[in-house]
Design a protein around this motif. Sequence first.
Motif, PDB file in Angstrom:
ATOM      1  N   CYS A  19      39.391  97.592 103.314  1.00 53.94           N
ATOM      2  CA  CYS A  19      39.465  97.182 101.907  1.00 53.94           C
ATOM      3  C   CYS A  19      40.651  96.250 101.735  1.00 53.94           C
ATOM      4  O   CYS A  19      41.762  96.568 102.164  1.00 53.94           O
ATOM      5  N   ILE A  20      40.402  95.096 101.129  1.00 54.67           N
ATOM      6  CA  ILE A  20      41.485  94.183 100.791  1.00 54.67           C
ATOM      7  C   ILE A  20      41.697  94.215  99.282  1.00 54.67           C
ATOM      8  O   ILE A  20      40.736  94.187  98.508  1.00 54.67           O
ATOM      9  N   ALA A  21      42.956  94.337  98.859  1.00 59.80           N
ATOM     10  CA  ALA A  21      43.296  94.361  97.440  1.00 59.80           C
ATOM     11  C   ALA A  21      43.673  92.964  96.992  1.00 59.80           C
ATOM     12  O   ALA A  21      44.545  92.318  97.595  1.00 59.80           O
ATOM     13  N   ILE A  22      43.009  92.473  95.949  1.00 55.00           N
ATOM     14  CA  ILE A  22      43.318  91.178  95.361  1.00 55.00           C
ATOM     15  C   ILE A  22      44.246  91.436  94.180  1.00 55.00           C
ATOM     16  O   ILE A  22      43.875  92.112  93.224  1.00 55.00           O
ATOM     17  N   HIS A  23      45.461  90.923  94.272  1.00 56.46           N
ATOM     18  CA  HIS A  23      46.488  91.268  93.294  1.00 56.46           C
ATOM     19  C   HIS A  23      47.070  90.002  92.676  1.00 56.46           C
ATOM     20  O   HIS A  23      47.306  89.016  93.373  1.00 56.46           O
ATOM     21  N   GLY A  24      47.276  90.042  91.363  1.00 57.63           N
ATOM     22  CA  GLY A  24      47.879  88.912  90.683  1.00 57.63           C
ATOM     23  C   GLY A  24      47.877  89.137  89.184  1.00 57.63           C
ATOM     24  O   GLY A  24      47.189  90.028  88.670  1.00 57.63           O
ATOM     25  N   ALA A  25      48.633  88.326  88.482  1.00 52.24           N
ATOM     26  CA  ALA A  25      48.714  88.442  87.030  1.00 52.24           C
ATOM     27  C   ALA A  25      47.393  88.026  86.386  1.00 52.24           C
ATOM     28  O   ALA A  25      46.530  87.407  87.028  1.00 52.24           O
ATOM     29  N   SER A  26      47.234  88.358  85.122  1.00 57.73           N
ATOM     30  CA  SER A  26      46.049  87.920  84.381  1.00 57.73           C
ATOM     31  C   SER A  26      45.960  86.401  84.420  1.00 57.73           C
ATOM     32  O   SER A  26      46.964  85.706  84.217  1.00 57.73           O
ATOM     33  N   GLY A  27      44.777  85.885  84.725  1.00 55.59           N
ATOM     34  CA  GLY A  27      44.585  84.448  84.817  1.00 55.59           C
ATOM     35  C   GLY A  27      44.879  83.863  86.180  1.00 55.59           C
ATOM     36  O   GLY A  27      44.793  82.638  86.355  1.00 55.59           O
ATOM     37  N   SER A  28      45.189  84.719  87.153  1.00 57.06           N
ATOM     38  CA  SER A  28      45.527  84.214  88.491  1.00 57.06           C
ATOM     39  C   SER A  28      44.300  83.952  89.348  1.00 57.06           C
ATOM     40  O   SER A  28      44.422  83.404  90.446  1.00 57.06           O
ATOM     41  N   GLY A  29      43.108  84.365  88.865  1.00 58.72           N
ATOM     42  CA  GLY A  29      41.879  84.031  89.583  1.00 58.72           C
ATOM     43  C   GLY A  29      41.155  85.198  90.215  1.00 58.72           C
ATOM     44  O   GLY A  29      40.205  84.996  90.983  1.00 58.72           O
ATOM     45  N   LYS A  30      41.548  86.432  89.901  1.00 55.37           N
ATOM     46  CA  LYS A  30      40.919  87.602  90.538  1.00 55.37           C
ATOM     47  C   LYS A  30      39.427  87.679  90.220  1.00 55.37           C
ATOM     48  O   LYS A  30      38.599  87.796  91.132  1.00 55.37           O
TER      49      LYS A  30
END
Length: 204
Positions: free
Chosen positions: A29-40
């Motif tokens: 499992c890879i976690a995609i992490h970033g602020a809102s609007g970062s493209g998740k």
Amino acid sequence: MLEVKNVVFAYPDQNTPWNFHFSVEPGQCIAIHGASGSGKSTLMNLLAGFLQPKSGDILWQGKSIRNHAPWQRPMTSVFQEHNLFEHLSVETNIGLGIHPGLKLTQEDRQAIERGLQKVGLGEFGMRLPGDLSGGQRQRVALLRAILRQQPLLLLDEPLTGLDSDAGDILRQLLLEQKANGTLMVLASHDKEDRRILADSACNL
């Protein structure tokens, strides 16, 4: 293996395009992490085939799936909106995930029954989604995705709105899927979800 190779995408009003690049092995499992609007969520839609990249490629087991329609891709998705059919029962919603024509075997029906029991919704099979809480609807959506038995599972905030007990049940269910070889791409703001489920991370 899932390979995302320099996938570039931008919306018409976006000045700087996103560029996604990573790979994941089956059972990981890879976690995609970033602020809102970062493209998740955009990345999830690119993987699912709801958006098309400007350039780059998406490969599954060494073969490009970039031009495949969503239903041709070896994956299933759980998004924040649940995507349940409001006029159909919980059992029927899950059954449609297994077979679009609802041509279910006795084994399929038993799997639905066992799955509902496992996520704490054993008595809810004949209810409509409108009769469920947001957390209960999310459990139905996640169970439907798992019972499709696709090798790749896209999870966009899959445990949002769940209490701690329900969250623990579904985390365990997802860990079982990983142990069975399912590859997962997880977008979540929840540090606990990422800690328990993810083997690697992609920070946007």
